[in-house]
Design a protein around this motif. Structure first.
Motif, PDB file in Angstrom:
ATOM      1  N   SER A 108       0.809  -1.168   0.186  1.00 63.41           N
ATOM      2  CA  SER A 108       0.089   0.142   0.032  1.00 63.41           C
ATOM      3  C   SER A 108       0.784   1.286  -0.027  1.00 63.41           C
ATOM      4  N   LYS A 235      -3.291   3.810  -2.759  1.00 66.77           N
ATOM      5  CA  LYS A 235      -3.417   2.571  -3.526  1.00 66.77           C
ATOM      6  C   LYS A 235      -2.875   1.486  -2.720  1.00 66.77           C
ATOM      7  N   TRP A 237      -2.750  -2.828  -3.021  1.00 64.28           N
ATOM      8  CA  TRP A 237      -2.695  -3.911  -4.093  1.00 64.28           C
ATOM      9  C   TRP A 237      -2.177  -5.398  -3.526  1.00 64.28           C
ATOM     10  N   SER A 330      -5.556  -4.410  -7.629  1.00 64.78           N
ATOM     11  CA  SER A 330      -5.354  -3.007  -6.931  1.00 64.78           C
ATOM     12  C   SER A 330      -6.676  -2.477  -6.631  1.00 64.78           C
TER      13      SER A 330
END
Ligand code: MEV
Length: 440
Positions: A108, A235, A237, A330
Motif C-alpha cells: 500500500s 493505492k 494491491w 489493486s
C-alpha cells in the motif's frame, strides 16, 4: 394531513421525559421503556458522554464489534477492528487477509493527503479585477485564519493553496474560492469549515465594503469542505503468480479462475448495476473499519462513489492486471480519515481500536482501511466466480435465522452441525427446527 405525531419542544425535554413520550408510541409503552433503558451503559458518566455525542438521545444502539486478524500490509501485521451488522463481512475480510498474508500480504502507498474546501459565491462584478487583486485578498484571508491555523501549522499542516475559480460556464454569476488544506492526522472537517467561514466573511468585506468594486454586492451562498477529496488518495494491491491459484477451487484451474476473475472486474467496469454492488462490497470492509475507529463513513462513501464516477461513468474501484503469468489486483480510492479529533479519542471503543492498531497516523489508517476493503472485495469476487456467494453468506447468516425462530442453544448446536452439509434457507431452518421440536 396527519399532524398527530408532530411534537413541539421535544429537544427541551429531559431524557426521562423524552423516553416516556417516545415509548408511548409503542404498542406496549412499559415494555418499550424497559427495553430502551436496558441498553443504557452501566457507568452513568460514560452514558452521559454517549448521550452528548448527539441530540435527543434515548439509549444506545448496539452493533457487533469484531476483528480481522492477519492483515499484513507492507510487511506489518495488524489485527483490524471492524464494526458491522452484516454477518459475513468480518469472515470474508479475515479469510482474505489470511489468504494474502501467505502471499506477501497487501502492499500500500499513500499517494497524497490534500483536502479541499470551497466558498461558493454569486457575483455580477468584475471578476478579472478581483483576480488581479487576489494576491492582496489572499494575504488578508490568511491573516483572518491565522488564529485558526496556528495549531495545525505547528503540527506541520495548514492551508496549502487557494484560488478563485470562475464557474460561470455552468451557472450564471457563480464563482468559488477553492482552498486546499493539509489537516495532518485529523479528518479536518471542523478546521476546514471554520477557516472557510473566515474566508467568506473576508471576501465579502473585501468586495462589498472596501470601495474597490462597484455594482451589486457579492453574495456568499455557502462555505463548506468538499467530501470529494481526489487528492487524498491511497493505492493498495496484492500480487502473485497466476499458478498460485491452483488450489483456490476444486473445479477450476488457476488460469480459468483468473480468467473469470478478470471478466468479473471488467463487467463491473462496463455495467453500472454491477459496479455499485462490486463497490458496495469494498465499502463493507472500509465502513466497518471507519466505524470502529470513530470515522465518518458517510463522507468516505460519498467520496468513494464520486471517485468511481470520475470519468463520467460509474465504474469499479478495483483494477486487475494479468501479465506474464502474474496477477496484480489493486484498489485506488480517496479516503479522508483521521486518527485524532472527532470521536477518535472520545469514544472509548474508537480509542481502543486505534490502540489495537498501534495508534497509527492518518495515512497508515488509510492503508489499513483500504486493505480491508480489498480483502472483502477479493473474497466476494472469489466466491461469486466459484461456488457462489450464498453458501458462505447463508452459513454466516444461520444464527440470525435461528434467532428469528427463537431457537434454543441446543437447537442452534444441532442446526450448525446439520447445516454444515445442507443448504441454509429460511424454509430449510424452519423445517429442521420443526423436526427437532416434533421429536423426529
Ligand atoms: C454483500 O454485502 C457484498 C457483495 O454483494 C459484493 C459483491 O457482489 O461483489 C457480495
Amino acid at each position: 394531513m396527519d399532524h398527530s405525531k408532530i411534537i413541539s419542544g421535544f429537544s427541551k425535554l429531559n431524557k426521562n421525559q423524552k423516553l416516556g413520550l417516545i415509548s408511548r408510541y409503542s404498542e406496549n409503552p412499559d415494555q418499550a421503556l424497559n427495553d430502551l433503558k436496558s441498553f443504557w451503559h452501566s457507568n452513568a458518566d460514560m452514558q452521559k458522554m454517549l448521550d452528548e455525542f448527539s441530540e435527543n438521545t434515548l439509549t444506545n444502539y448496539f452493533f457487533p464489534y469484531g476483528v480481522a486478524p492477519n492483515v499484513m500490509i507492507n510487511g506489518k501485521v495488524y489485527i483490524v477492528p471492524m464494526v458491522i451488522e452484516e454477518s459475513s463481512v468480518i469472515a470474508a475480510a479475515s479469510n482474505g487477509a489470511k489468504y494474502w498474508a501467505g502471499k506477501g500480504g497487501f502492499h500500500s502507498e499513500v499517494l497524497s493527503v490534500t483536502k479541499l474546501g470551497q466558498v461558493h459565491f454569486i457575483w455580477k462584478g468584475d471578476f478579472n479585477r478581483l483576480k488581479s487583486l487576489f494576491p492582496e485578498l489572499r494575504k488578508l484571508l490568511l491573516a483572518r485564519s491565522a488564529p485558526l491555523t496556528a495549531n495545525m501549522e505547528k503540527r506541520g499542516g495548514g492551508v496549502l493553496d487557494m484560488e478563485l475559480v470562475d464557474k460561470t460556464d455552468v451557472l450564471d454569476n457563480y464563482y468559488q474560492l477553492s482552498v486546499k488544506f493539509d489537516t495532518r492526522d485529523s479528518m479536518g472537517a471542523n478546521f476546514i469549515n471554520s477557516c472557510l467561514e473566515e474566508y467568506a466573511a473576508g471576501i465579502k468585506s473585501f468586495v462589498n465594503e472596501s470601495g474597490l468594486f462597484e455594482g451589486e454586492p457579492l453574495q456568499v451562498i455557502m462555505s463548506i469542505l468538499s467530501n470529494y477529496t481526489p487528492e487524498c488518495l491511497v493505492k493498495t494491491w496484492v500480487e502473485c503468480d497466476v499458478s498460485e491459484f491452483s488450489d483456490i477451487d476444486k473445479s477450476l484451474k488457476a488460469e480459468d479462475f483468473v480468467w473469470k476473475f478478470e471478466k468479473a472486474v471488467q463487467i463491473a467496469n462496463v455495467d453500472t448495476h454491477r459496479a455499485a454492488t462490486h463497490n458496495k462490497g469494498i465499502f463493507n470492509g472500509i465502513d466497518a473499519v471507519a466505524l470502529a475507529t470513530g470515522n465518518d463513513f458517510r463522507a468516505i462513501e460519498a467520496c468513494g462513489h464520486a471517485w468511481a464516477a470520475r470519468t463520467g461513468k460509474y465504474k469499479s474501484l478495483t483494477e486487475v492486471k494479468v501479465e506474464n503469468g502474474k496477477f496484480h489486483y489493486s484498489l485506488t480510492l480517496p479516503l479522508a480519515i483521521g486518527t485524532v479529533g472527532g470521536l477518535t479519542s472520545l469514544h472509548p471503543m474508537a480509542k481502543f481500536s486505534l490502540e489495537l492498531l498501534g495508534n497509527p497516523q492518518a495515512p497508515e489508517l488509510m492503508q489499513i482501511a483500504s486493505a480491508v476493503g480489498l480483502a472483502n472485495n477479493f473474497g466476494a469476487i472469489k466466491s461469486l466466480t466459484t461456488k457462489g456467494i450464498q453458501i458462505g453468506h447463508m452459513k454466516m447468516h444461520l444464527l440470525n435465522v435461528l434467532n428469528s425462530f427463537n431457537a434454543a442453544d441446543y437447537e442452534k448446536l444441532l442446526a450448525v452441525e446439520y447445516f454444515k452439509n445442507h443448504k441454509v434457507s429460511y424454509s430449510g431452518v424452519s423445517g429442521f427446527l420443526a423436526s427437532i421440536r416434533n421429536g423426529n
